[in-house]
Design an enzyme around this catalytic site. Structure first.
Site, PDB file in Angstrom:
ATOM      1  N   ASP A 101     -37.520 -25.806  52.574  1.00  0.00           N
ATOM      2  CA  ASP A 101     -37.401 -24.354  52.430  1.00  0.00           C
ATOM      3  C   ASP A 101     -35.910 -24.044  52.204  1.00  0.00           C
ATOM      4  O   ASP A 101     -35.415 -24.120  51.084  1.00  0.00           O
ATOM      5  CB  ASP A 101     -37.980 -23.738  53.712  1.00  0.00           C
ATOM      6  CG  ASP A 101     -38.057 -22.226  53.731  1.00  0.00           C
ATOM      7  OD1 ASP A 101     -37.489 -21.598  52.845  1.00  0.00           O
ATOM      8  OD2 ASP A 101     -38.672 -21.666  54.645  1.00  0.00           O
ATOM      9  N   VAL A 151     -46.915 -21.072  53.479  1.00  0.00           N
ATOM     10  CA  VAL A 151     -48.100 -21.860  53.136  1.00  0.00           C
ATOM     11  C   VAL A 151     -48.574 -22.666  54.345  1.00  0.00           C
ATOM     12  O   VAL A 151     -47.774 -23.019  55.221  1.00  0.00           O
ATOM     13  CB  VAL A 151     -47.839 -22.802  51.935  1.00  0.00           C
ATOM     14  CG1 VAL A 151     -47.682 -22.015  50.646  1.00  0.00           C
ATOM     15  CG2 VAL A 151     -46.621 -23.689  52.166  1.00  0.00           C
ATOM     16  N   ASP A 157     -48.418 -25.727  59.091  1.00  0.00           N
ATOM     17  CA  ASP A 157     -49.061 -24.779  60.001  1.00  0.00           C
ATOM     18  C   ASP A 157     -48.447 -23.389  59.938  1.00  0.00           C
ATOM     19  O   ASP A 157     -47.356 -23.195  59.403  1.00  0.00           O
ATOM     20  CB  ASP A 157     -48.900 -25.279  61.444  1.00  0.00           C
ATOM     21  CG  ASP A 157     -47.471 -25.083  61.960  1.00  0.00           C
ATOM     22  OD1 ASP A 157     -46.520 -25.451  61.234  1.00  0.00           O
ATOM     23  OD2 ASP A 157     -47.298 -24.529  63.057  1.00  0.00           O
TER      24      ASP A 157
HETATM   25  P1  IMP Z   1     -35.860 -25.640  56.128  1.00  0.00           P
HETATM   26  O1  IMP Z   1     -34.975 -26.255  57.166  1.00  0.00           O
HETATM   27  O2  IMP Z   1     -35.603 -24.164  55.968  1.00  0.00           O
HETATM   28  O3  IMP Z   1     -35.845 -26.353  54.794  1.00  0.00           O
HETATM   29  O4  IMP Z   1     -37.315 -25.660  56.703  1.00  0.00           O
HETATM   30  C1  IMP Z   1     -38.051 -26.779  56.765  1.00  0.00           C
HETATM   31  C2  IMP Z   1     -39.124 -26.665  57.830  1.00  0.00           C
HETATM   32  O5  IMP Z   1     -39.598 -25.317  58.035  1.00  0.00           O
HETATM   33  C3  IMP Z   1     -40.319 -27.446  57.344  1.00  0.00           C
HETATM   34  O6  IMP Z   1     -40.242 -28.810  57.714  1.00  0.00           O
HETATM   35  C4  IMP Z   1     -41.465 -26.713  58.010  1.00  0.00           C
HETATM   36  O7  IMP Z   1     -41.647 -27.208  59.315  1.00  0.00           O
HETATM   37  C5  IMP Z   1     -41.006 -25.281  58.107  1.00  0.00           C
HETATM   38  N1  IMP Z   1     -41.513 -24.458  56.992  1.00  0.00           N
HETATM   39  C6  IMP Z   1     -40.775 -23.855  56.033  1.00  0.00           C
HETATM   40  N2  IMP Z   1     -41.563 -23.155  55.192  1.00  0.00           N
HETATM   41  C7  IMP Z   1     -42.841 -23.349  55.624  1.00  0.00           C
HETATM   42  C8  IMP Z   1     -44.133 -22.864  55.160  1.00  0.00           C
HETATM   43  O8  IMP Z   1     -44.283 -22.130  54.167  1.00  0.00           O
HETATM   44  N3  IMP Z   1     -45.216 -23.273  55.882  1.00  0.00           N
HETATM   45  C9  IMP Z   1     -45.121 -24.072  56.988  1.00  0.00           C
HETATM   46  N4  IMP Z   1     -43.946 -24.537  57.452  1.00  0.00           N
HETATM   47  C10 IMP Z   1     -42.809 -24.174  56.775  1.00  0.00           C
END
Ligand code: IMP
Length: 175
Positions: A101, A151, A157
């Site tokens: 994300d 999603v 989840d």
């Molecule tokens: P980041 O550190 O912002 O890249 O987020 C990564 C983590 O956020 C992922 O490993 C997921 O656990 C969670 N995450 C981010 N977007 C989603 C989503 O749309 N659905 C479910 N989990 C998400």
């Protein structure tokens, strides 16, 4: 309760996972074995399917992180909950993520795993929210690019729900 609408079907996921496995197998064909590091919890189904389709020698490890914040936003602060247990020094590491994300989690994980002195680190994610990127992180293998929406399913989840849906669906969180 209604099921979340389908964004990516079970068939499309299986086809793409097979393609990724073929690409990874061919890229690592002459490198000996690799260690797949699944990021808990979200990657467990993707890792199970991908790992069984590889044609190269591989072992499996897990790492767990948590990010603070509400259940549907990435707060940015990432914390290590469980490090890898096996010795990955001088091994070729492939990090298996469910979704990237903002990129903060993957960036943090690369830093943690580098401290174990592997031979190489590459990254693989089933889903990528390119519009949400805040941190510049290299992703070597991407299953699907998606928009900036929440999603669930296939391991992902919302507040621990919907992880075992066989497809990727969208929901509108209200927090
Ligand atoms: P980041 O550190 O912002 O890249 O987020 C990564 C983590 O956020 C992922 O490993 C997921 O656990 C969670 N995450 C981010 N977007 C989603 C989503 O749309 N659905 C479910 N989990 C998400």
């Amino acid at each position: 309760m209604d099921k979340p609408p389908v964004l990516i079907s079970e068939q499309a996921i299986q086809k793409r996972v097979a393609e990724l496995a073929e690409q990874v197998s061919s890229d690592y064909a002459n490198k000996g074995d690799i260690v797949l590091i699944g990021v808990l919890k979200g990657s467990f189904i993707f890792l199970a399917d991908l790992s069984r389709k590889l044609t190269i020698p591989r072992t499996i490890e897990f790492i767990a992180v948590s990010s603070y914040g509400s259940s549907s936003t990435s707060s940015g602060a990432v914390r290590l909950v469980m490090d890898v247990r096996g010795n990955i020094e001088n091994r070729h590491v492939l990090i298996i993520e469910d979704i990237v994300d903002t990129g903060r989690t993957l960036n943090y994980l690369i830093g943690i795993l580098e401290s174990h002195r592997p031979a190489s680190i590459r990254t693989c994610t089933l889903l990528h929210k390119a519009e949400a990127a805040e941190v510049d992180v290299d992703i070597d293998y991407i299953g699907f690019g998606i928009g900036d929406e929440w999603v669930v399913g296939y391991g992902l989840d919302f507040a621990e729900r919907d992880r075992t849906l066989p497809y990727i669906g969208t929901i509108t969180p209200d927090d």
